[in-house]
Enzyme design. Structure first.
Site, PDB file in Angstrom:
ATOM      1  N   LYS A 162       0.824  -1.210   0.000  1.00  0.00           N
ATOM      2  CA  LYS A 162       0.000   0.000   0.000  1.00  0.00           C
ATOM      3  C   LYS A 162       0.860   1.263   0.000  1.00  0.00           C
ATOM      4  O   LYS A 162       0.500   2.269  -0.612  1.00  0.00           O
ATOM      5  CB  LYS A 162      -0.946  -0.007   1.200  1.00  0.00           C
ATOM      6  CG  LYS A 162      -2.084  -1.006   1.065  1.00  0.00           C
ATOM      7  CD  LYS A 162      -3.141  -0.816   2.137  1.00  0.00           C
ATOM      8  CE  LYS A 162      -4.329  -1.734   1.897  1.00  0.00           C
ATOM      9  NZ  LYS A 162      -5.402  -1.529   2.894  1.00  0.00           N
ATOM     10  N   LYS A 212      -7.891  -8.163  -9.867  1.00  0.00           N
ATOM     11  CA  LYS A 212      -9.200  -8.244  -9.230  1.00  0.00           C
ATOM     12  C   LYS A 212      -9.938  -6.915  -9.377  1.00  0.00           C
ATOM     13  O   LYS A 212      -9.327  -5.858  -9.538  1.00  0.00           O
ATOM     14  CB  LYS A 212      -9.071  -8.614  -7.751  1.00  0.00           C
ATOM     15  CG  LYS A 212      -8.472  -7.538  -6.855  1.00  0.00           C
ATOM     16  CD  LYS A 212      -8.455  -8.003  -5.401  1.00  0.00           C
ATOM     17  CE  LYS A 212      -7.910  -6.900  -4.486  1.00  0.00           C
ATOM     18  NZ  LYS A 212      -7.899  -7.312  -3.056  1.00  0.00           N
ATOM     19  N   LYS A 262     -11.946  -0.643  -6.508  1.00  0.00           N
ATOM     20  CA  LYS A 262     -12.426   0.726  -6.661  1.00  0.00           C
ATOM     21  C   LYS A 262     -11.318   1.691  -7.068  1.00  0.00           C
ATOM     22  O   LYS A 262     -11.581   2.841  -7.405  1.00  0.00           O
ATOM     23  CB  LYS A 262     -13.083   1.213  -5.373  1.00  0.00           C
ATOM     24  CG  LYS A 262     -12.169   1.378  -4.183  1.00  0.00           C
ATOM     25  CD  LYS A 262     -12.959   1.783  -2.944  1.00  0.00           C
ATOM     26  CE  LYS A 262     -12.072   1.981  -1.732  1.00  0.00           C
ATOM     27  NZ  LYS A 262     -11.174   3.131  -1.843  1.00  0.00           N
TER      28      LYS A 262
END
Length: 379
Positions: free
Chosen positions: A121, A240, A243
């Site tokens: 991240k 995958k 958003k």
């Protein structure tokens, strides 16, 4: 107040933009699991709202996002009248935050630094910044520029997750591949605290401070088919559905207009083979559409397997016709789900949250008090 049955604990981060990947891959399997297993287990279905801003969000929408999770659970079939299923907001149980701080003080900096999800991240954040502003050519210097944008909350998120689990003595916690490292940390910190602060009784036996959740392999064995399929991005089926797709072409939100979703399916990436078959390696786009079609049919109450769906359309050579079938049924699913969502009983949700939060505060505070005594904060 001790739970009468062993605990399964699970939750999905509060997110106003819930897409069909979230719904079929996480939310619906959680609801189905809760209904199937609530006779034997207490189900702690919590809304991890404190986790919601470990990465940047629009805080003006957070409160409604939190309640929207509860609405979506209800529209997905969560039985609010089941006393063995507890629906609560993490932030309404202050013991989560205090236990996380105590555990922080027994957690090594290096432990957190090795967490793969934090690294992933952080570097994703760096790449996003790099695409928007001019950063120094040296990646280390660039890292220094944006380092303050990566929060301590993201860094020690696994400690709060451990507190979420250990407060209730949860035995089973369904986790995806990206969370397995965090579950192993939860086991490590629980065992560490048990060794350091377990009470000696009768000069030979120890009473553990925490119940240690089952290891990852036993979690997967226990949940088995309760784990959902992972829907892929329509535009790029190699990844995958997420958003973070800024184009919006590859993702279908639960709030999408059914006609808009229909167009997205019709524009989905396929291949040049020209034959419908389930082959995730060579035909990921078609395979993804077969999975989506199976899932929306199951949601409509049809008893159908992925294998049956794949066999039904095997060899079909007109992709446009096949896409139209999928698009029609996805649009119908969205229309039905949105009708269910609009019909949820808001007062019943509020009453369920209030009741569960009252009960969970009792359980969590008993655990916290035991820990406070162990570390010397209470007598």
């Amino acid at each position: 107040m001790k739970p009468s049955k062993p605990i399964i604990l699970t939750g999905v981060r509060a997110n106003n933009n819930i897409h069909i990947g979230n719904y079929f891959g996480a939310i619906l399997p959680i609801i189905n699991m809760a209904k199937r297993r609530s006779d034997e287990y207490d189900i702690n279905l919590f809304i991890p709202d404190l986790h919601s801003f470990t990465t940047p969000i629009d805080h003006s929408k957070l409160y409604d996002s939190i309640l929207n999770n509860a609405r979506v659970y209800t529209a997905a079939g969560l039985p609010l009248d089941n006393p063995s299923i507890h629906l609560y907001r993490q932030s309404r149980i202050p013991a989560h935050s205090e236990l996380a701080w105590i555990l922080d003080c027994f957690t090594g900096f290096g432990e957190m630094g090795r967490m793969t999800q934090f690294k992933d991240k952080s570097h994703k954040f760096l790449d996003e910044i790099d695409s928007k502003i001019s950063l120094p050519t040296s990646r280390q210097k660039a890292w220094d520029v944006v380092h303050t944008g990566i929060s301590v909350g993201l860094f020690n998120y696994p400690v709060l997750m451990a507190a979420d689990i250990l407060l209730y003595g949860a035995t089973y916690v369904p986790v995806g591949d990206d969370q397995t490292q965090h579950l192993e940390f939860t086991r490590d910190i629980a065992e560490r605290m048990n060794r350091k602060f377990g009470e000696r009784m009768n000069y030979c036996n120890f009473v553990d401070l925490f119940i240690v959740p089952k290891p990852v392999i036993q979690q997967h064995q226990f949940f088995g088919k309760d784990q959902g399929l992972r829907i892929k991005d329509l535009a790029n089926p190699a990844k995958k559905m997420s958003k973070s797709d800024e184009s919006g072409r590859g993702i279908i939100f639960l709030s999408d207009d059914p006609k808009s979703a229909h167009k997205k399916i019709m524009s989905a990436t396929t291949d040049s083979i020209g034959k419908v078959q389930y082959d995730k390696e060579n035909q990921p786009g078609i395979s993804n559409l077969l999975e989506i079609l199976t899932l929306v049919r199951q949601d409509a109450g049809r008893e159908v397997t992925l294998e049956q769906t794949a066999n039904e359309y095997f060899g079909m050579d007109r992709y446009g016709d096949f896409k139209r079938i999928v698009a029609d049924e996805v649009a119908e699913f969205l229309e039905n789900f949105q009708n269910r969502l609009a019909a949820v009983d808001e007062q019943a949700i509020e009453e369920k949250l209030a009741s569960s939060e009252k009960d969970m505060n009792v359980v969590a505070n008993e655990t916290l008090y035991r820990v406070q005594k162990a570390v010397g904060l209470r007598k």
